[in-house]
Design a protein around this motif. Structure first.
Motif, short mmCIF file in Angstrom:
data_model
loop_
_atom_site.label_atom_id
_atom_site.label_comp_id
_atom_site.label_asym_id
_atom_site.label_seq_id
_atom_site.Cartn_x
_atom_site.Cartn_y
_atom_site.Cartn_z
N LEU A 118 0.83 -1.20 0.00
CA LEU A 118 0.00 0.00 0.00
C LEU A 118 0.87 1.25 0.00
CD1 LEU A 118 -2.68 1.41 0.13
CD2 LEU A 118 -2.72 1.05 2.60
N VAL A 119 1.93 1.26 0.78
CA VAL A 119 2.85 2.40 0.78
C VAL A 119 3.45 2.58 -0.61
CG1 VAL A 119 5.05 3.27 1.67
CG2 VAL A 119 3.38 2.24 3.24
N LEU A 120 3.87 1.48 -1.23
CA LEU A 120 4.42 1.56 -2.58
C LEU A 120 3.38 2.08 -3.57
CD1 LEU A 120 6.76 1.01 -4.54
CD2 LEU A 120 5.95 -1.35 -4.73
N VAL A 165 2.95 5.82 -3.16
CA VAL A 165 4.07 6.54 -3.76
C VAL A 165 3.93 6.58 -5.28
CG1 VAL A 165 6.57 6.52 -4.13
CG2 VAL A 165 5.64 6.07 -1.84
N ILE A 166 3.62 5.42 -5.87
CA ILE A 166 3.46 5.38 -7.33
C ILE A 166 2.29 6.25 -7.77
CG2 ILE A 166 2.85 3.87 -9.27
CD1 ILE A 166 4.46 1.67 -7.98
N GLY A 167 1.19 6.21 -7.00
CA GLY A 167 0.06 7.06 -7.34
C GLY A 167 0.42 8.53 -7.31
N GLY A 168 1.16 8.94 -6.29
CA GLY A 168 1.59 10.34 -6.22
C GLY A 168 2.53 10.71 -7.34
N LEU A 169 3.45 9.81 -7.68
CA LEU A 169 4.39 10.09 -8.78
C LEU A 169 3.67 10.13 -10.12
CD1 LEU A 169 7.47 7.94 -7.68
CD2 LEU A 169 7.11 10.40 -7.42
N PHE A 170 2.67 9.25 -10.29
CA PHE A 170 1.86 9.32 -11.51
C PHE A 170 1.27 10.73 -11.66
CE2 PHE A 170 0.96 4.59 -12.08
CZ PHE A 170 1.50 4.57 -13.36
N GLY A 216 4.34 15.08 -5.16
CA GLY A 216 3.44 13.97 -5.48
C GLY A 216 3.29 12.99 -4.33
N ILE A 217 4.40 12.70 -3.64
CA ILE A 217 4.34 11.79 -2.49
C ILE A 217 3.53 12.42 -1.36
CG2 ILE A 217 5.72 10.64 -0.72
CD1 ILE A 217 7.93 10.33 -2.82
N TYR A 218 3.74 13.72 -1.13
CA TYR A 218 2.97 14.41 -0.09
C TYR A 218 1.48 14.38 -0.44
CZ TYR A 218 1.24 18.08 2.97
OH TYR A 218 0.52 18.78 3.89
N LEU A 222 4.14 -4.08 -12.89
CA LEU A 222 4.22 -3.41 -11.59
C LEU A 222 3.92 -4.38 -10.46
CD1 LEU A 222 2.44 0.00 -12.32
CD2 LEU A 222 4.89 -0.48 -12.24
N PRO A 223 4.76 -4.43 -9.43
CA PRO A 223 4.55 -5.36 -8.31
C PRO A 223 3.60 -4.80 -7.26
CG PRO A 223 6.62 -4.23 -8.01
CD PRO A 223 6.04 -3.70 -9.31
N LEU A 224 2.35 -4.53 -7.67
CA LEU A 224 1.36 -3.98 -6.76
C LEU A 224 0.23 -4.97 -6.57
CD1 LEU A 224 1.07 -0.29 -8.01
CD2 LEU A 224 2.31 -1.13 -6.02
N CYS A 225 -0.25 -5.10 -5.33
CA CYS A 225 -1.35 -5.99 -5.05
C CYS A 225 -2.67 -5.24 -5.20
CB CYS A 225 -1.23 -6.56 -3.64
SG CYS A 225 -1.31 -5.31 -2.37
N SER A 226 -3.77 -5.94 -4.90
CA SER A 226 -5.09 -5.33 -5.05
C SER A 226 -5.29 -4.17 -4.10
CB SER A 226 -6.18 -6.39 -4.81
OG SER A 226 -6.02 -7.00 -3.55
N CYS A 227 -4.51 -4.13 -3.02
CA CYS A 227 -4.60 -3.01 -2.08
C CYS A 227 -3.75 -1.83 -2.58
CB CYS A 227 -4.11 -3.47 -0.70
SG CYS A 227 -4.37 -2.28 0.61
N GLY A 228 -2.55 -2.10 -3.01
CA GLY A 228 -1.66 -1.04 -3.45
C GLY A 228 -2.02 -0.43 -4.78
N VAL A 229 -2.76 -1.17 -5.65
CA VAL A 229 -3.08 -0.64 -6.97
C VAL A 229 -4.16 0.43 -6.89
CG1 VAL A 229 -4.89 -2.30 -7.54
CG2 VAL A 229 -3.50 -1.31 -9.37
#
Length: 343
Positions: free
Chosen positions: A9-11, A14-19, A165-167, A50-57
């Motif tokens: 989820l943290v990852l 971060v990816i969502g913010g960078l997107f 983006g991360i913030y 991307l190594p994201l699970c159903s929670c992190g995606v």
């Protein structure tokens, strides 16, 4: 389950913010917002490694959506990303052999394309005016402040943009999905606690077990990587490869949290099309795999170690998420105390 989900989820945040902060809006409009199959294919291919699970995606997909991606492209990304990844592919080879390793990302790509096509044909797309009205009407939506900052922010360096983006991800994106994440994890924990795996093994390779895999997998929170040892156990117990593939597709791509966020962000109709696309593609690929699997000898070597993340990383990630979730309550209490003192 919360410990296992926390690093992903943290990852994902971060990816969502960078997107949202680093990918140029013009690039997204060019590749993911145009109508047609091309944007759906690009989104599916973008999500597969991307190594994201159903929670992190979830936060990554919302960030992509709010950065300008269309509904079909967002749903395509939301399907392909949790169903497979570079980590789950490597573990699949070690635990289920080359056949399932190859078919798994192929099936994930088909599932994403099929679901995105359903959304494109039957859900349509909101106009910019409708999207803005929806965002302004929803207090839980994290798009409004991000959109404002994107419009007002002057040009800046890559590092500053990445930090912004991360913030944004932890201050706006995470609170907007927190409710559904908690509900989904609690519901999935109840499913795993009260539904025994042995209950599924008695039906072997029948159609019934495919539907049972759907009923168990759809509400369950399970990562593509974490689902691999369970799937390998199903194979060794005699369940058909097609039924196992149904579990591998439906489990990571659907859960109560994902469905709730899709409904809130893209509408009720899109949520049902999303669910229908995953169910239909999973059953189709399951039947197809059973037809061809008889020509292969599928040998799997079970690895009983389910810990793919260091414990300290899981703990620190969970503590970070809990701290971020509780900070607004602490700040509210402090302000209340200060106002009481001043009065």
């Amino acid at each position: 389950m919360s410990m296992e989900a926390a690093p992903w989820l943290v990852l994902g945040l971060v990816i969502g913010g960078l997107f949202k902060s680093l990918i140029p809006t013009a690039f997204l409009h060019k590749h993911l917002t145009q109508p047609g199959l091309a944007s759906i294919i690009k989104a599916a291919i973008l999500g597969i490694p991307l190594p994201l699970c159903s929670c992190g995606v979830i936060p990554a997909a919302i960030g992509l959506r709010q950065a300008g991606a269309s509904k079909p492209a967002t749903t395509s990304f939301l399907v392909s990303t949790p169903e497979t990844g570079v980590d789950s592919i490597s573990i699949s080879y070690a635990m289920m052999g080359p056949f399932m390793t190859i078919i798994r990302p192929v099936a994930a790509l088909f599932s994403a394309l099929f679901t995105g096509l359903l959304v494109m044909l039957f859900a349509g797309e909101e106009s910019p005016q409708q999207a803005k009205q929806k965002q302004s009407a929803s207090p839980s939506c994290c798009a409004s402040s991000a959109e404002k900052s994107q419009q007002e922010a002057p040009p800046q360096g890559i590092l500053k943009s990445a930090w912004d983006g991360i913030y944004y991800a932890f201050s706006d994106l995470y609170p907007s999905i927190l409710k559904w994440l908690v509900i989904g994890l609690l519901f999935a924990a109840a499913v795993q606690a009260f539904v025994a795996e042995d209950w599924l093994l008695q039906w072997g390779d029948s159609w019934l077990v495919m539907f049972m895999m759907l009923l168990i997998g759809i509400p369950m929170y399970v990562c593509a990587t974490g689902s691999t040892p369970i799937a390998a156990g199903f194979l060794m117990a005699g369940i058909s490869p097609g039924a196992v593939l149904v579990y591998l597709l439906a489990g990571p791509a659907t859960n109560i949290a994902t469905l709730g966020v899709v409904r809130e962000q893209m509408g009720n109709k899109t949520m049902w099309l999303y669910l229908l696309g995953i169910i239909g593609s999973a059953l189709f690929m399951g039947v197809l795999v059973n037809v061809f699997a008889s020509q292969f000898e599928i040998n799997s070597q079970i690895n009983h170690s389910h810990e793919f993340m260091p414990y300290i990383l899981q703990l620190l990630s969970l503590l970070l998420l809990v701290w971020v979730a509780l900070m607004p309550l602490f700040n509210k209490a402090i302000k209340k105390d200060q106002s009481s003192c001043c009065d």
